[in-house]
Design an enzyme around this catalytic site. Structure first.
Site, PDB file in Angstrom:
ATOM      1  N   ALA A 125       0.812  -1.362   0.044  1.00 49.70           N
ATOM      2  CA  ALA A 125      -0.216  -0.039  -0.142  1.00 49.70           C
ATOM      3  C   ALA A 125       0.997   1.267   0.041  1.00 49.70           C
ATOM      4  CB  ALA A 125      -1.029  -0.129   1.199  1.00 49.70           C
ATOM      5  N   GLU A 248      10.364  -3.805 -10.920  1.00 48.46           N
ATOM      6  CA  GLU A 248       8.821  -3.648 -11.135  1.00 48.46           C
ATOM      7  C   GLU A 248       8.515  -3.090 -12.604  1.00 48.46           C
ATOM      8  OE1 GLU A 248       5.064  -1.080  -9.548  1.00 48.46           O
ATOM      9  OE2 GLU A 248       6.860  -1.040  -8.398  1.00 48.46           O
ATOM     10  N   THR A 371       4.078   6.861 -13.727  1.00 44.60           N
ATOM     11  CA  THR A 371       3.621   7.287 -14.891  1.00 44.60           C
ATOM     12  C   THR A 371       4.418   7.375 -16.047  1.00 44.60           C
ATOM     13  OG1 THR A 371       3.773   9.497 -14.598  1.00 44.60           O
ATOM     14  CG2 THR A 371       1.742   8.511 -13.610  1.00 44.60           C
TER      15      THR A 371
END
Length: 385
Positions: A125, A248, A371
């Protein structure tokens, strides 16, 4: 072009995953999409298959495999089939590296057996309602008790993949305020038991794609987290997060390139069967040109992915290189999948066709993991701008 990044062992593993997808995933996937998550028992199936513990050392019950390429091969197979294993990618690709790298021996002994069997699901989270790519802006706090036995956690998180089903969540929180010199200081990771009092799962969020991956809002109200569930050192989380980001982003690049490969395969099969004006759509020059263009662009992306995989294997994949791979491969996948959907005509917009699922699923790849605008910033900075 012939790929050389995978050896025979990787390819044998790929065949096992492909057979598993055909037997256990494809017949059930539509039901999972309607339910918005995969069943808990499916993760236990993955545990029995051995894929949850591939990179876990043998002393904890894992396979002890150090190569990331097995994970890459698995992700390629799911993407090319236009399916997913729910929150599997977060469980093994994001959470596990933190536990293996920063967990104490006691924590590994306590968590890893259930982790690799599928009896314990995990999530991480980071994102908050007001904080996305700017992790230094995290507002969730955790204060250590006066006797040092536990932290008191307060705050909220959103867009948490696997958050509905997770049994333990790595919560990125502030254990001390940022300093004027360093906004990134004071962040820590707490491995929070989701059965704790004050821990609440809010809305299960509805998404336009990736519908078998449950996504949730979480809130924490005076949640007591034992001090022994602090992962790594207090205040060092930002560095930990930065260290894991290249892997990732590489995984996103791997998955999206494979999704584009799958899109070409789906479109090629469709245009050969579909007849318009008395002939197969595949016979039109425009169709041939579109497919050829897509193939060339995807092979360029594949070359970048394979080079990045090799660099990762030797520990040489830098932040900027991973950003380049994510940027190029996700943008390429978006373009190729869109063109392949167009070749399907109206049927491409129907969810019964895999190309529609790929189209919806790929959109978020330019947002999560940082992003693509952030990727451009990283690349430009590495180039001296």
């Amino acid at each position: 072009m012939q790929r050389t990044v995978f050896n025979e062992e990787h390819e044998d593993f790929r065949k096992v995953i492909r057979s598993f997808i055909e037997a256990e995933v494809m017949p059930n996937f539509s039901d999972w999409e309607r339910e918005g998550q995969v069943p808990r028992d499916f993760y236990r199936q993955l545990g029995k298959l051995g894929v949850l513990g591939m990179t876990v050392p043998e002393q904890y019950g894992g396979a002890g495999e150090t190569s990331f390429k097995f994970q890459a091969a698995l992700s390629e197979e799911t993407a090319r089939s236009a399916v997913s294993f729910g929150a599997f990618g977060v469980h093994t690709g994001l959470v596990l590296p933190y536990i293996l790298t920063y967990g104490t021996e006691e924590q590994k002994q306590r968590w890893l057996p259930d982790f690799i069997s599928g009896d314990m699901l995990t999530a991480i989270a980071m994102t908050e309602p007001g904080t996305g790519s700017d992790l230094a802006g995290i507002k969730t706090t955790a204060k250590l008790s006066e006797d040092g036995t536990h932290y008191v956690l307060n705050g909220a998180k959103t867009f948490i993949t696997g958050g509905v089903q997770a049994d333990r969540v790595l919560v990125i929180c502030r254990t001390s305020p940022p300093t004027a010199e360093n906004r990134r200081a004071g962040l820590s990771i707490l491995a929070v038991d989701t059965a704790s009092e004050g821990y609440e799962v809010g809305r299960k969020l509805e998404k336009i794609g990736m519908r078998t991956s449950d996504t949730a809002e979480l809130s924490f109200t005076d949640v007591r987290v034992p001090a022994e569930d602090l992962l790594g050192e207090e205040g060092a989380a930002f560095g930990y997060l930065a260290n894991n980001l290249p892997q990732e982003r590489l995984m996103i690049a791997v998955t999206q390139t494979a999704a584009a490969v799958g899109a070409i395969e789906f479109a090629s099969a469709y245009v050969r069967d579909r007849k318009v004006f008395g002939q197969a759509v595949a016979e039109f020059q425009n169709t041939k040109f579109v497919i050829a263009e897509c193939i060339a662009k995807v092979e360029a992306a594949q070359c970048m992915v394979d080079r990045a995989l090799e660099l990762h294997e030797t520990g040489d994949l830098g932040v900027a290189d991973a950003a380049k791979a994510k940027l190029f491969c996700t943008e390429t996948a978006a373009e190729v999948i869109d063109k392949c959907l167009q070749l399907h005509g109206g049927y491409g917009y129907m969810l019964e066709y895999p190309i529609a699922r790929l189209y919806a699923d790929t959109r978020v790849s330019r947002i999560y993991g940082g992003t693509n605008e952030v990727m451009k910033t990283i690349i430009a900075k590495a180039a001296g701008f």
